[in-house]
Design a protein around this motif. Structure first.
Motif, short mmCIF file in Angstrom:
data_model
loop_
_atom_site.label_atom_id
_atom_site.label_comp_id
_atom_site.label_asym_id
_atom_site.label_seq_id
_atom_site.Cartn_x
_atom_site.Cartn_y
_atom_site.Cartn_z
N GLU B 156 -75.19 -39.25 -15.82
CA GLU B 156 -73.84 -39.25 -15.29
C GLU B 156 -73.50 -37.87 -14.74
O GLU B 156 -73.76 -36.87 -15.40
N GLY B 157 -72.94 -37.85 -13.56
CA GLY B 157 -72.51 -36.59 -12.98
C GLY B 157 -73.63 -35.92 -12.20
O GLY B 157 -74.77 -36.38 -12.17
N PHE B 158 -73.26 -34.82 -11.55
CA PHE B 158 -74.19 -34.10 -10.69
C PHE B 158 -74.26 -32.67 -11.18
O PHE B 158 -73.35 -31.88 -10.97
N PRO B 159 -75.36 -32.30 -11.87
CA PRO B 159 -75.36 -31.09 -12.69
C PRO B 159 -75.13 -29.78 -11.93
O PRO B 159 -74.64 -28.84 -12.52
N LEU B 160 -75.46 -29.70 -10.66
CA LEU B 160 -75.28 -28.41 -9.99
C LEU B 160 -73.92 -28.29 -9.32
O LEU B 160 -73.66 -27.31 -8.64
N ARG B 161 -73.06 -29.26 -9.54
CA ARG B 161 -71.67 -29.07 -9.11
C ARG B 161 -70.99 -28.13 -10.08
O ARG B 161 -71.24 -28.19 -11.28
#
Lengths: 201, 176
Positions: B156-161
């Motif tokens: 879940e989510g986009f880690p480098l944001r």
């Protein structure tokens, strides 16, 4: 010295021991680790298995390619969440008795990825039960050998016998942290030169 | 690629495609509008004099809205940049292309900004765009197989944001 060193020494002789000791001796002298490396610690594990450090001296040099044939899982390297299920699966595939060494800072507690590593399991003991933690980043091969010897201590302490009259199994002996077994302490402590050589009682 | 002559050629071929330039930098870059990215890329590879036949990498940069304490010093508007590094093995020149996108499509948190995929131009872009999608959350329209490439599929989510929240638990494994 013309006599052969070991050939023929055990012929026509008798050795008395207990089943427990014999089994423990056999187990501790043939810990087969699984070929299983996740990151940079695996390089150090390979060095420990290669000729200079030679894990085979302890009977642990036969790295098995299958978990079915392995006794020891050396978790060498960073365990990610994606990998954790595989690690657990490999552990489940190993036959009992099985042992786990958590090698390196990442597997003992997350290491350098503890704060910002969004993918890193904060210690492999959240996934599989760990017997021996070997710290270091990565640990020297000597450290891994030390960890291996602590596993051997744990195996030596296993009790399969039942006490006469007692109902349950006799508890395993917990290995005493620090050396046991093979290193005999000098009786005269005052003869030691440096403080760090002395063993507190 | 240095010099304004090249820029003029892009401008001549695609009027209004160049949204900004920065030619004084050590690694000068050209900003292209998101709509014109695909034709410009195809032109750069196939028709321009330089023949940019090699895509070195695709990256995304997340420019987050700053917190109130730092807002006074900040000169940017919140946005996401995608950076394309091109290289020509024929004429041995490099070019940096940028595309600026909003952080979220229509400013709706959770809806990913989209840009055209260049995987049809350079085959390399296939995995690079998957990586950018995986880590920075940018949708590449027209991509042949837009799946996560590094993270697990159910991540879940986009880690480098920059506003990424660390997971507290993943498949029963405690994370804190």
């Amino acid at each position: 010295m013309t006599q052969p060193w070991i050939e023929g020494r055990f012929e026509e002789n008798m050795v008395l021991t207990t089943i427990e000791q014999a089994i423990n001796w056999a187990r501790q002298s043939s810990i087969w680790p699984m070929t299983f490396g996740l990151a940079c610690c695996a390089i150090e594990m390979m060095a420990a298995g290669a000729s200079r450090y030679d894990m085979d001296r302890f009977g642990a040099g036969a790295f098995r390619a299958s978990p079915r044939q392995a006794d020891l899982m050396i978790v060498a390297g960073t365990v990610t969440y994606k990998m954790a299920s595989r690690v657990r699966r490999l552990y489940n595939l190993m036959p009992d008795p099985k042992y786990v060494i958590a090698m390196g800072a990442c597997t003992t507690g997350g290491g350098p990825y503890f704060k910002w590593g969004y993918h890193v399991v904060k210690g492999v003991d959240l996934v599989v039960p760990v017997d021996v933690y070997v710290p270091g980043c990565p640990p020297r091969p000597e450290s891994l050998l030390e960890g291996l010897m602590r596993i051997q201590d744990k195996i030596v302490g296993q009790r399969i016998a039942k006490r006469v009259g007692a109902t349950g199994k006799v508890n395993d002996e917990l290995p005493v942290p620090h050396h046991s077994g093979y290193v005999s302490l000098p009786t005269d402590q005052s003869a030691l030169v440096f403080d760090h050589q002395k063993v507190p009682s | 690629m240095r010099g304004p002559a090249f820029l003029e050629k892009i401008e001549a071929a695609f009027p209004g495609a160049v949204a900004g330039t920065h030619l004084e930098a050590i690694d000068p870059w050209v900003e292209v509008t998101a709509e014109k990215l695909l034709p410009v890329c195809r032109w750069l590879k196939e028709s321009s004099d330089s023949r940019f036949d090699s895509l070195e990498c695709i990256t995304a940069v997340d420019w987050l809205e700053p917190d109130p304490k730092k807002a006074a010093k900040v000169t940017w508007q919140p946005h996401t940049e995608i950076v394309y590094h091109l290289w020509s093995t024929v004429s041995r020149v490099s070019l940096v292309l940028k595309v600026k996108l909003p952080r979220w499509k229509d400013d709706l948190p959770g809806s990913l900004p989209a840009v055209a995929s260049v995987a049809g131009v350079w085959r390399t872009a296939d995995w690079h765009e998957r990586e950018v999608y995986d880590l920075s959350g940018i949708e590449f329209t027209g991509h042949p197989d837009l799946r996560r490439i590094l993270c697990p599929e159910d991540w879940e989510g986009f880690p480098l944001r920059k506003d990424y929240q660390m997971p507290l638990e993943y498949h029963g494994i405690r994370a804190k």
